[in-house]
Design a protein around this motif. Structure first.
Motif, PDB file in Angstrom:
ATOM      1  N   GLN A   9       0.872  -1.109   0.116  1.00  0.00           N
ATOM      2  CA  GLN A   9       0.070  -0.044   0.066  1.00  0.00           C
ATOM      3  C   GLN A   9       0.845   1.463  -0.027  1.00  0.00           C
ATOM      4  OE1 GLN A   9      -3.186  -0.213  -0.464  1.00  0.00           O
ATOM      5  NE2 GLN A   9      -3.190   2.277  -0.657  1.00  0.00           N
ATOM      6  N   ASP A  10       1.839   1.054   0.846  1.00  0.00           N
ATOM      7  CA  ASP A  10       2.782   2.463   0.853  1.00  0.00           C
ATOM      8  C   ASP A  10       3.565   2.736  -0.703  1.00  0.00           C
ATOM      9  OD1 ASP A  10       2.443   2.967   3.350  1.00  0.00           O
ATOM     10  OD2 ASP A  10       4.218   1.762   4.152  1.00  0.00           O
ATOM     11  N   ALA A  11       4.035   1.559  -1.030  1.00  0.00           N
ATOM     12  CA  ALA A  11       4.530   1.645  -2.621  1.00  0.00           C
ATOM     13  C   ALA A  11       3.306   2.108  -3.645  1.00  0.00           C
ATOM     14  CB  ALA A  11       4.832   0.038  -3.250  1.00  0.00           C
ATOM     15  N   ARG A  12       2.194   1.799  -3.489  1.00  0.00           N
ATOM     16  CA  ARG A  12       1.263   2.438  -4.357  1.00  0.00           C
ATOM     17  C   ARG A  12       1.169   3.779  -4.303  1.00  0.00           C
ATOM     18  NH1 ARG A  12      -2.072  -2.230  -2.444  1.00  0.00           N
ATOM     19  NH2 ARG A  12      -1.677  -4.009  -3.945  1.00  0.00           N
ATOM     20  N   SER A  13       1.005   4.318  -3.028  1.00  0.00           N
ATOM     21  CA  SER A  13       0.521   5.608  -2.493  1.00  0.00           C
ATOM     22  C   SER A  13       2.002   6.431  -3.057  1.00  0.00           C
ATOM     23  CB  SER A  13       0.559   5.761  -1.101  1.00  0.00           C
ATOM     24  OG  SER A  13      -0.596   5.125  -0.533  1.00  0.00           O
ATOM     25  N   ASN A  14       3.273   5.894  -2.705  1.00  0.00           N
ATOM     26  CA  ASN A  14       4.459   6.552  -3.223  1.00  0.00           C
ATOM     27  C   ASN A  14       4.344   6.888  -4.646  1.00  0.00           C
ATOM     28  OD1 ASN A  14       5.002   6.885  -0.515  1.00  0.00           O
ATOM     29  ND2 ASN A  14       6.470   4.970  -0.718  1.00  0.00           N
ATOM     30  N   LYS A  15       3.878   5.834  -5.280  1.00  0.00           N
ATOM     31  CA  LYS A  15       4.210   5.975  -6.893  1.00  0.00           C
ATOM     32  C   LYS A  15       3.166   7.045  -7.206  1.00  0.00           C
ATOM     33  CE  LYS A  15       4.039   3.395 -11.203  1.00  0.00           C
ATOM     34  NZ  LYS A  15       3.752   2.176 -11.858  1.00  0.00           N
ATOM     35  N   VAL A  16       1.997   6.929  -6.810  1.00  0.00           N
ATOM     36  CA  VAL A  16       0.898   7.907  -7.183  1.00  0.00           C
ATOM     37  C   VAL A  16       1.298   9.222  -6.998  1.00  0.00           C
ATOM     38  CG1 VAL A  16      -1.382   8.675  -6.583  1.00  0.00           C
ATOM     39  CG2 VAL A  16      -0.953   6.234  -7.147  1.00  0.00           C
ATOM     40  N   ASN A  53       8.552   8.079 -15.146  1.00  0.00           N
ATOM     41  CA  ASN A  53       7.831   6.992 -14.794  1.00  0.00           C
ATOM     42  C   ASN A  53       8.684   5.796 -14.300  1.00  0.00           C
ATOM     43  OD1 ASN A  53       5.374   5.626 -14.359  1.00  0.00           O
ATOM     44  ND2 ASN A  53       5.146   4.745 -16.212  1.00  0.00           N
ATOM     45  N   ALA A  54       9.714   5.721 -15.045  1.00  0.00           N
ATOM     46  CA  ALA A  54      10.461   4.466 -14.768  1.00  0.00           C
ATOM     47  C   ALA A  54      11.339   4.789 -13.325  1.00  0.00           C
ATOM     48  CB  ALA A  54      11.841   4.563 -15.649  1.00  0.00           C
ATOM     49  N   GLN A  55      11.670   5.904 -13.108  1.00  0.00           N
ATOM     50  CA  GLN A  55      12.123   6.164 -11.456  1.00  0.00           C
ATOM     51  C   GLN A  55      11.092   5.915 -10.810  1.00  0.00           C
ATOM     52  OE1 GLN A  55      13.691  10.046 -12.418  1.00  0.00           O
ATOM     53  NE2 GLN A  55      15.543   9.577 -12.381  1.00  0.00           N
ATOM     54  N   CYS A  56       9.754   6.157 -10.851  1.00  0.00           N
ATOM     55  CA  CYS A  56       8.677   6.259  -9.965  1.00  0.00           C
ATOM     56  C   CYS A  56       8.633   4.446  -9.681  1.00  0.00           C
ATOM     57  CB  CYS A  56       7.326   6.853 -10.401  1.00  0.00           C
ATOM     58  SG  CYS A  56       7.544   8.741 -10.304  1.00  0.00           S
ATOM     59  N   ARG A  57       8.689   3.999 -10.692  1.00  0.00           N
ATOM     60  CA  ARG A  57       8.363   2.310 -10.643  1.00  0.00           C
ATOM     61  C   ARG A  57       9.417   2.041 -10.102  1.00  0.00           C
ATOM     62  NH1 ARG A  57       7.385   2.270 -16.444  1.00  0.00           N
ATOM     63  NH2 ARG A  57       9.296   1.476 -16.733  1.00  0.00           N
ATOM     64  N   ASP A 112      11.206   3.098  -7.442  1.00  0.00           N
ATOM     65  CA  ASP A 112      10.936   3.394  -6.021  1.00  0.00           C
ATOM     66  C   ASP A 112       9.903   2.477  -5.515  1.00  0.00           C
ATOM     67  OD1 ASP A 112      12.569   5.697  -6.259  1.00  0.00           O
ATOM     68  OD2 ASP A 112      11.338   7.141  -6.383  1.00  0.00           O
ATOM     69  N   LYS A 113       8.759   2.279  -6.313  1.00  0.00           N
ATOM     70  CA  LYS A 113       7.922   1.392  -6.066  1.00  0.00           C
ATOM     71  C   LYS A 113       8.409   0.154  -5.741  1.00  0.00           C
ATOM     72  CE  LYS A 113       3.479  -0.733  -7.115  1.00  0.00           C
ATOM     73  NZ  LYS A 113       2.406  -0.832  -8.212  1.00  0.00           N
ATOM     74  N   ARG A 114       9.439  -0.436  -6.425  1.00  0.00           N
ATOM     75  CA  ARG A 114       9.711  -1.971  -6.345  1.00  0.00           C
ATOM     76  C   ARG A 114      10.946  -1.895  -4.916  1.00  0.00           C
ATOM     77  NH1 ARG A 114      11.395  -1.597 -12.191  1.00  0.00           N
ATOM     78  NH2 ARG A 114       9.650  -2.578 -13.335  1.00  0.00           N
ATOM     79  N   ASP A 115      11.489  -0.977  -5.008  1.00  0.00           N
ATOM     80  CA  ASP A 115      12.372  -0.624  -3.848  1.00  0.00           C
ATOM     81  C   ASP A 115      11.425  -0.789  -2.180  1.00  0.00           C
ATOM     82  OD1 ASP A 115      14.523  -0.398  -5.344  1.00  0.00           O
ATOM     83  OD2 ASP A 115      14.721   1.516  -5.186  1.00  0.00           O
ATOM     84  N   THR A 116      10.572   0.005  -2.501  1.00  0.00           N
ATOM     85  CA  THR A 116       9.338  -0.055  -1.246  1.00  0.00           C
ATOM     86  C   THR A 116       8.965  -1.317  -0.895  1.00  0.00           C
ATOM     87  OG1 THR A 116       8.892   2.216  -1.667  1.00  0.00           O
ATOM     88  CG2 THR A 116       7.515   0.992  -0.329  1.00  0.00           C
ATOM     89  N   LYS A 117       8.677  -2.189  -1.884  1.00  0.00           N
ATOM     90  CA  LYS A 117       8.155  -3.465  -1.906  1.00  0.00           C
ATOM     91  C   LYS A 117       9.061  -4.421  -1.511  1.00  0.00           C
ATOM     92  CE  LYS A 117       4.870  -5.049  -4.972  1.00  0.00           C
ATOM     93  NZ  LYS A 117       4.416  -5.354  -6.091  1.00  0.00           N
TER      94      LYS A 117
END
Length: 89
Positions: free
Chosen positions: A49-56, A66-70, A72-77
């Motif tokens: 959930q944190d990863a989704r919120s961070n990406k949004v 977008n690639a950098q946001c993705r 970041d999401k991967r790193d959070t997960k």
């Protein structure tokens, strides 16, 4: 050699008591494992959930590509997965 009824009764009770203790210890172990699994699932779900919120938020702020946001999401997960591993062991 013939055993008395009293000696046989004691041995039977001792064996039943030992079997009961083994069963009880298995139940306690299962309870601890289930609690650890639940804590691990909670940690993993929170990380997702944190990863989704961070990406949004990242995409809305347009701070990064977008690639950098993705990434970041991967790193959070991945951090959530590691937290889950730490809880379980």
């Amino acid at each position: 050699m013939v055993e008395s009824g009293n000696g046989l009764w004691r041995r039977t009770c001792a064996m039943l008591a030992a079997a009961g203790l083994l069963a009880l210890s298995g139940a306690v172990l299962a309870t601890n494992q289930s609690q650890q699994r639940q804590e691990g699932r909670n940690a993993n779900q929170n990380a997702k959930q944190d990863a989704r919120s961070n990406k949004v938020d990242c995409r809305a702020a347009n701070q990064k590509s977008n690639a950098q946001c993705r990434q970041d999401k991967r790193d959070t997960k991945q951090g959530g997965r590691q937290e889950k591993r730490d809880i379980k062991y």
